[in-house]
Motif scaffolding. Structure first.
Motif, PDB file in Angstrom:
ATOM      1  N   THR A  90       0.845  -1.185   0.000  1.00 20.15           N
ATOM      2  CA  THR A  90       0.000   0.000   0.000  1.00 20.15           C
ATOM      3  C   THR A  90       0.885   1.241   0.000  1.00 20.15           C
ATOM      4  N   ALA A  91       0.272   2.381  -0.129  1.00 17.93           N
ATOM      5  CA  ALA A  91       1.018   3.639  -0.297  1.00 17.93           C
ATOM      6  C   ALA A  91       1.965   3.950   0.854  1.00 17.93           C
ATOM      7  N   ASP A  92       1.643   3.507   2.063  1.00 16.65           N
ATOM      8  CA  ASP A  92       2.488   3.855   3.208  1.00 16.65           C
ATOM      9  C   ASP A  92       3.516   2.773   3.542  1.00 16.65           C
ATOM     10  N   GLU A  93       3.605   1.725   2.741  1.00 17.42           N
ATOM     11  CA  GLU A  93       4.563   0.643   2.995  1.00 17.42           C
ATOM     12  C   GLU A  93       5.737   0.744   2.027  1.00 17.42           C
ATOM     13  N   THR A  94       6.925   0.619   2.560  1.00 20.17           N
ATOM     14  CA  THR A  94       8.137   0.640   1.741  1.00 20.17           C
ATOM     15  C   THR A  94       8.993  -0.560   2.113  1.00 20.17           C
ATOM     16  N   GLU A  95      10.023  -0.823   1.309  1.00 20.21           N
ATOM     17  CA  GLU A  95      10.923  -1.923   1.612  1.00 20.21           C
ATOM     18  C   GLU A  95      12.362  -1.468   1.426  1.00 20.21           C
ATOM     19  N   THR A  96      13.260  -2.139   2.134  1.00 20.81           N
ATOM     20  CA  THR A  96      14.685  -1.910   2.004  1.00 20.81           C
ATOM     21  C   THR A  96      15.322  -3.218   1.568  1.00 20.81           C
ATOM     22  N   THR A  97      16.247  -3.147   0.633  1.00 22.15           N
ATOM     23  CA  THR A  97      16.959  -4.321   0.152  1.00 22.15           C
ATOM     24  C   THR A  97      18.362  -4.325   0.731  1.00 22.15           C
ATOM     25  N   TYR A  98      18.750  -5.456   1.297  1.00 25.33           N
ATOM     26  CA  TYR A  98      20.101  -5.653   1.798  1.00 25.33           C
ATOM     27  C   TYR A  98      20.790  -6.632   0.856  1.00 25.33           C
ATOM     28  N   LEU A  99      21.989  -6.285   0.437  1.00 27.27           N
ATOM     29  CA  LEU A  99      22.753  -7.092  -0.496  1.00 27.27           C
ATOM     30  C   LEU A  99      24.038  -7.535   0.178  1.00 27.27           C
ATOM     31  N   ILE A 100      24.256  -8.847   0.231  1.00 30.54           N
ATOM     32  CA  ILE A 100      25.453  -9.387   0.845  1.00 30.54           C
ATOM     33  C   ILE A 100      26.271 -10.073  -0.230  1.00 30.54           C
ATOM     34  N   ILE A 101      27.516  -9.644  -0.396  1.00 27.93           N
ATOM     35  CA  ILE A 101      28.440 -10.255  -1.340  1.00 27.93           C
ATOM     36  C   ILE A 101      29.395 -11.088  -0.514  1.00 27.93           C
TER      37      ILE A 101
END
Length: 62
Positions: free
Chosen positions: A49-60
């Motif tokens: 929904t409009a008030d939900e966001t996500e963060t992506t974590y990248l592990i090398i």
């Protein structure tokens, strides 16, 4: 080198995120961590929904 992505909604407590990432880092899959990156929060209107966001974590890692 290998890459692992973690995606979390920002509503998830950081302690939960930290626990899941640490479990992966301590697994037998990871011999050496090369780098850990994360992006700024983004909104995906097709999934959240409009008030939900996500963060992506990248592990090398190796």
């Amino acid at each position: 080198m290998k890459v692992k992505h973690f995606k979390f909604q920002d509503s998830i407590p950081f302690s939960e995120i930290e626990m899941q990432i640490n479990a992966f880092l301590n697994s037998t899959q990871v011999k050496e961590v090369i780098d850990i990156k994360f992006n700024v929060s983004v909104r995906h209107s097709d999934r959240y929904t409009a008030d939900e966001t996500e963060t992506t974590y990248l592990i090398i890692y190796k």
